[in-house]
Scaffold this active site. Structure first.
Site, PDB file in Angstrom:
ATOM      1  N   THR A  13       0.833  -1.200   0.000  1.00  0.00           N
ATOM      2  CA  THR A  13       0.000   0.000   0.000  1.00  0.00           C
ATOM      3  C   THR A  13       0.870   1.254   0.000  1.00  0.00           C
ATOM      4  O   THR A  13       1.972   1.269   0.533  1.00  0.00           O
ATOM      5  CB  THR A  13      -0.946   0.027   1.212  1.00  0.00           C
ATOM      6  OG1 THR A  13      -0.181   0.101   2.429  1.00  0.00           O
ATOM      7  CG2 THR A  13      -1.839  -1.206   1.243  1.00  0.00           C
ATOM      8  N   THR A  16       3.661   4.347  -4.423  1.00  0.00           N
ATOM      9  CA  THR A  16       4.008   5.163  -5.585  1.00  0.00           C
ATOM     10  C   THR A  16       5.210   6.058  -5.334  1.00  0.00           C
ATOM     11  O   THR A  16       5.696   6.707  -6.261  1.00  0.00           O
ATOM     12  CB  THR A  16       2.819   6.041  -6.021  1.00  0.00           C
ATOM     13  OG1 THR A  16       2.421   6.880  -4.925  1.00  0.00           O
ATOM     14  CG2 THR A  16       1.639   5.179  -6.460  1.00  0.00           C
ATOM     15  N   GLY A  18       8.679   6.991  -2.236  1.00  0.00           N
ATOM     16  CA  GLY A  18       9.330   6.790  -0.942  1.00  0.00           C
ATOM     17  C   GLY A  18       9.586   5.345  -0.580  1.00  0.00           C
ATOM     18  O   GLY A  18       9.988   4.517  -1.404  1.00  0.00           O
ATOM     19  N   ILE A  19       9.350   5.027   0.702  1.00  0.00           N
ATOM     20  CA  ILE A  19       9.608   3.687   1.217  1.00  0.00           C
ATOM     21  C   ILE A  19       8.766   2.650   0.487  1.00  0.00           C
ATOM     22  O   ILE A  19       9.248   1.572   0.135  1.00  0.00           O
ATOM     23  CB  ILE A  19       9.342   3.638   2.731  1.00  0.00           C
ATOM     24  CG1 ILE A  19      10.355   4.506   3.490  1.00  0.00           C
ATOM     25  CG2 ILE A  19       9.411   2.198   3.248  1.00  0.00           C
ATOM     26  CD1 ILE A  19      10.054   4.657   4.962  1.00  0.00           C
ATOM     27  N   GLY A  20       7.507   2.954   0.243  1.00  0.00           N
ATOM     28  CA  GLY A  20       6.624   2.004  -0.429  1.00  0.00           C
ATOM     29  C   GLY A  20       7.105   1.642  -1.817  1.00  0.00           C
ATOM     30  O   GLY A  20       7.075   0.469  -2.217  1.00  0.00           O
ATOM     31  N   SER A 141       7.434   2.792  12.950  1.00  0.00           N
ATOM     32  CA  SER A 141       8.411   3.873  13.003  1.00  0.00           C
ATOM     33  C   SER A 141       9.068   3.910  14.363  1.00  0.00           C
ATOM     34  O   SER A 141       8.495   3.447  15.366  1.00  0.00           O
ATOM     35  CB  SER A 141       7.698   5.205  12.743  1.00  0.00           C
ATOM     36  OG  SER A 141       8.512   6.304  13.073  1.00  0.00           O
ATOM     37  N   TYR A 154       1.078  11.220  15.265  1.00  0.00           N
ATOM     38  CA  TYR A 154       1.732  10.250  14.389  1.00  0.00           C
ATOM     39  C   TYR A 154       2.363   9.131  15.214  1.00  0.00           C
ATOM     40  O   TYR A 154       2.186   7.948  14.922  1.00  0.00           O
ATOM     41  CB  TYR A 154       2.793  10.951  13.547  1.00  0.00           C
ATOM     42  CG  TYR A 154       3.670  10.010  12.759  1.00  0.00           C
ATOM     43  CD1 TYR A 154       3.205   9.404  11.596  1.00  0.00           C
ATOM     44  CD2 TYR A 154       4.977   9.723  13.171  1.00  0.00           C
ATOM     45  CE1 TYR A 154       4.013   8.535  10.864  1.00  0.00           C
ATOM     46  CE2 TYR A 154       5.790   8.860  12.446  1.00  0.00           C
ATOM     47  CZ  TYR A 154       5.299   8.273  11.297  1.00  0.00           C
ATOM     48  OH  TYR A 154       6.100   7.411  10.579  1.00  0.00           O
TER      49      TYR A 154
END
Length: 264
Positions: A13, A16, A18-20, A141, A154
């Site tokens: 998920t 598109t 960065g990390i993903g 995180s 967050y």
């Protein structure tokens, strides 16, 4: 070690950027068929092009769906009715003074960062259990453990993910399905660059801004630099593989030594 995910289907998920995006590329490089997820056809197509620039033969599936919504989850399930590997990476973050975070913002962070992952796990875990093999991961995180004063909402949402991960690992015990969370440290992404410049002098060059950010706001880091997304993806790919069959219910750290603890 040779990591071979041939014959496995994964959904990442929020993949598109960065990390993903790095995780999607890492799983594809290991031979998995990978669902690349974003909210728009355009962003998904752009991400798939980026992956194929390095991996021309990557087996990718476009999953353009807002999985924070029930109808988006239904759309994702229509494209990928079953997966072997589910990477719950999607999340939002941002700096905000603690006493200025209102109820609506608290709810938004919980909805996007926690309940989205819960819905997808609820959707895909039964199929994995039925197949006798599967991998579920949650990208948490360091903020789950070391709550940052500039974004408490967050941090709390990521703490909740650690509990969600442990709970679903117990639900899947003895089935051949492993469930783990990744405690990712401060990572270099476009969004994090914007975040860094919220906290340091906007006129600084990036190299100087990063050093200032790490010194003033993340002094616990033993790397003294931001982690690259591929470094997170390497651990995710390993945990998704048969090689990690005895690792479940864990919070695995890829944090550059940021969390000051001997145990995870």
């Amino acid at each position: 070690m040779s990591i071979d995910l041939s014959g496995k289907t994964a959904l990442v998920t929020g993949s598109t950027q960065g990390i993903g995006l790095a995780i999607a590329a890492g799983l594809a490089a290991a031979g998995a068929r990978v669902g690349v997820n974003g909210r728009s056809n355009r962003s998904v197509a752009r991400a798939m092009e980026a992956i194929r620039a390095d991996l021309p033969d990557a087996d990718l599936v476009a999953v353009a769906a807002d999985v924070t919504r029930d109808d988006g989850v239904a759309k994702a399930l229509a494209v990928l009715p079953a997966v072997d590997i589910l990477i719950n990476n999607l999340g939002i973050f941002g700096a905000q003074p603690a006493l200025e975070i209102d109820d609506a913002e608290w709810r938004r962070y919980f909805e996007v960062n926690v309940l989205t992952a819960v819905r997808l796990t609820r959707s895909y875990l039964p199929g994995m259990v039925g197949a006798g093999w599967g991998r579920v991961q949650y990208i948490a995180s360091d903020s789950a453990v070391v709550i940052p004063t500039e974004m408490i909402h967050y941090g709390v949402s990521k703490t909740a993910l650690l509990a969600v991960s442990r709970g679903f690992a117990k639900e899947a015990k003895g089935t051949g399905v492993t469930v783990n969370s990744i405690i990712a440290g401060p990572t270099h992404t476009g969004g994090v660059e914007d975040f860094v410049y919220q906290l340091v002098d906007k006129d600084l060059e990036w190299a100087d801004a990063q050093r200032q950010f790490m010194k003033d706001h993340r002094p616990q880091s033993l790397l003294e630099r931001l982690i690259e997304p591929t470094e997170i993806a390497n651990m995710v790919t390993y945990l998704a593989s048969p090689l990690a069959s005895a690792t479940t219910g864990a919070a695995v750290r890829v944090d550059g030594g940021y969390v000051d603890a001997i145990l995870p």
